[in-house]
Every structure is written in C-alpha cells, then in structure tokens.
Design an enzyme around this catalytic site. Sequence first.
Site, PDB file in Angstrom:
ATOM      1  N   LYS A  71     -80.106  -8.799  27.191  1.00 28.04           N
ATOM      2  CA  LYS A  71     -81.015  -8.522  28.484  1.00 28.04           C
ATOM      3  C   LYS A  71     -82.367  -8.506  27.976  1.00 28.04           C
ATOM      4  CE  LYS A  71     -78.226  -6.059  31.685  1.00 28.04           C
ATOM      5  NZ  LYS A  71     -78.142  -5.091  32.713  1.00 28.04           N
ATOM      6  N   ASP A 107     -80.969  -5.158  38.724  1.00 26.97           N
ATOM      7  CA  ASP A 107     -80.340  -3.895  38.675  1.00 26.97           C
ATOM      8  C   ASP A 107     -80.665  -2.818  39.703  1.00 26.97           C
ATOM      9  OD1 ASP A 107     -78.108  -4.709  36.849  1.00 26.97           O
ATOM     10  OD2 ASP A 107     -79.546  -4.332  35.208  1.00 26.97           O
TER      11      ASP A 107
END
Length: 288
Positions: A71, A107
């Site tokens: 990420k 997220d």
Amino acid sequence: MEISAKTRLAGLIGHPVEHSFSPYIHNFLAEKFGVDLKYMALDVAPNRVDVAVKGIGALGLIGSNVTIPHKIAVMKSLDEIDPHAAVIGAVNTIKNNDGKLIGYNTDGAGFVKSVKDEGHEVKGACAMVLGAGGASRAITVALAAAGAHKIIIRNHTLAKAEALAADIQAAFPKVSVTAGSLALTADQLEGVDFLINTTPLGMSTRKNECPIEEDIVPPSGLVACDIVYTPYETRFIKWAERNGLQTVHGIGMLIHQALCSFTIWTGIETSTAYQEVFDLLVQKGVIL
Ligand code: ATR
C-alpha cells in the site's frame, strides 16, 4: 457476462493474495451493474511492485486494489495521489485514467460510510480512536475530512498516538486532535460520540481480548465501532451491546471500501448493493 475482446480487467495487487475475497465482491458488482469487467487477484513480489503498477497503464486495466504489503510502495509509481490518500500515506485503490494512474485510499472513507449507513452523523462529532497504526490513520483522516469536530487518538505506545495526532492536526487545522494512552476510564468517555477500535484486539486469534476494560460502564448515546470483522461479534461489540450501546460492525468498513473502489473505477453509485454483498460474504463463509 461472457469475456470478449472488450472486457476490461481490474486486479488486486498484494503478496500473498490467495485468501482475498475482493474478487467475489467486484465480480459480483460487475454482474449486478452490467459492467463488462473481470477482477483477478494478482500476486506481486515486493521487488516487482513498480513494474506491476506501470503494467496497469501499459495493459489498460481499469484500475486495481492494493493490499498488504504494497500500500505504501505503490505510491512512488503513480502519476497523481488523491490529497486524502497523501495524508494517510497509503493507497488501496488505483484508477487508470486514460493511462494516467491516480492513487486513492477508500479504507477510511469506507469506515465513515459504514457509520453514516447506520444513520449516524459524523459532522460535528467527537470520535475516540483506539490504536494508532495504518487503519487508525486512514480512519482519522476520513473522520476529519467528514467534519468531525474532535478526534482523540489513544494508543498503547503513546508516542505513536502523539505523532499521528500531530499529522492529522497539521492537515486539518480546524479539528481538535489530541492523543492519550490506551488505558481508559468511564469518565473519559463523557462527551464522546464514537468509540472506534482499530487495534487487532478481538480478531480471530485474539478473540478473547478487548481494547477496553470490560467492566467500564459507558455513557448511553455512545456509538461503538469495531473494524475487526472476524468474528462478526467481537468482544468489544458484545461489551457495547451488553451496555445498550448502538454498534457499527467491522464488516461495514470492509464492504464499503470495496463499494467505493468500484465507484472510483466505474462512476457507478454502488450503495444499493450493500446487503447483497453482505449476503454473498455470509455465503462464502467470510462473515461468521
Ligand atoms: P493496522 O495497519 O491494521 O492498523 P498496525 O499499523 O500494525 O496495523 O497497527 C496496529 C495498532 O494496534 C497499533 O496502534 C498497535 O499499538 P502500538 O502502536 O502500541 O504497537 C495496536 N496494538 C497491537 N497489538 C496491541 C495490543 N496487544 N494491545 C494494544 N494495542 C495493540
């Protein structure tokens, strides 16, 4: 939908990826909304991240998700980074905009969506976030961006809570951001609207653990949110329910981050698919 020469591809970049259920979700969404798209999990070794990301542009993928451990590493290979993803310092969604690769993080936005979906207002609210890792960072940025008035970050390692609080404060000067240690007393929950667990305490291998003392009697009106989704009912959620609190289960963030990614790639509003995706995950044994 039949695969043809016009079918677009989306992928999940991670290492390992074989346990991911994102392919179930996105292939379901593509069918449901009639998008000629297939989604595959793509295992990318750490030394291949840059070429893999460049491949999204070269091969004309519609975009990708990014998961652990890539990420952060993908960011240097992108053409542009969404400002919230830049503050979070991690990307979980890449959109291929005619060859230009843009990084997003869904997220935190997925978390905020899951809270709003349960009928709660984040704007003007006070949120206490337990934990100061990557998930906490994504959630605190999204809470600040959604207009939370006050954010209190509490963590086992106080220095990490302080560092995260300083970053969020710098990025969102109008929000009051403070830090503290994880040990909590009931009076410290007065005035808090959302108590959010972002630590791994309560997840399958640690299912008998709870991020707060379970004999604490919270003020009524507090909403308890967990991001742990296995088991569905964590010890923290059970504590909240025993005390008559409203709850937001961790599965909500998981589903909404995927719905947000699909919207970024296709422009399609996907909220209406929530319950069907939930049912699909029950059927696949993800929600226990
Ligand atoms: P993630 O990306 O899922 O947020 P992470 O970045 O490793 O994972 O962060 C995990 C968080 O859970 C951290 O805030 C960590 O606390 P420390 O910063 O003190 O390490 C917290 N955490 C992990 N195990 C914990 C435990 N046993 N008790 C309390 N907090 C814990």
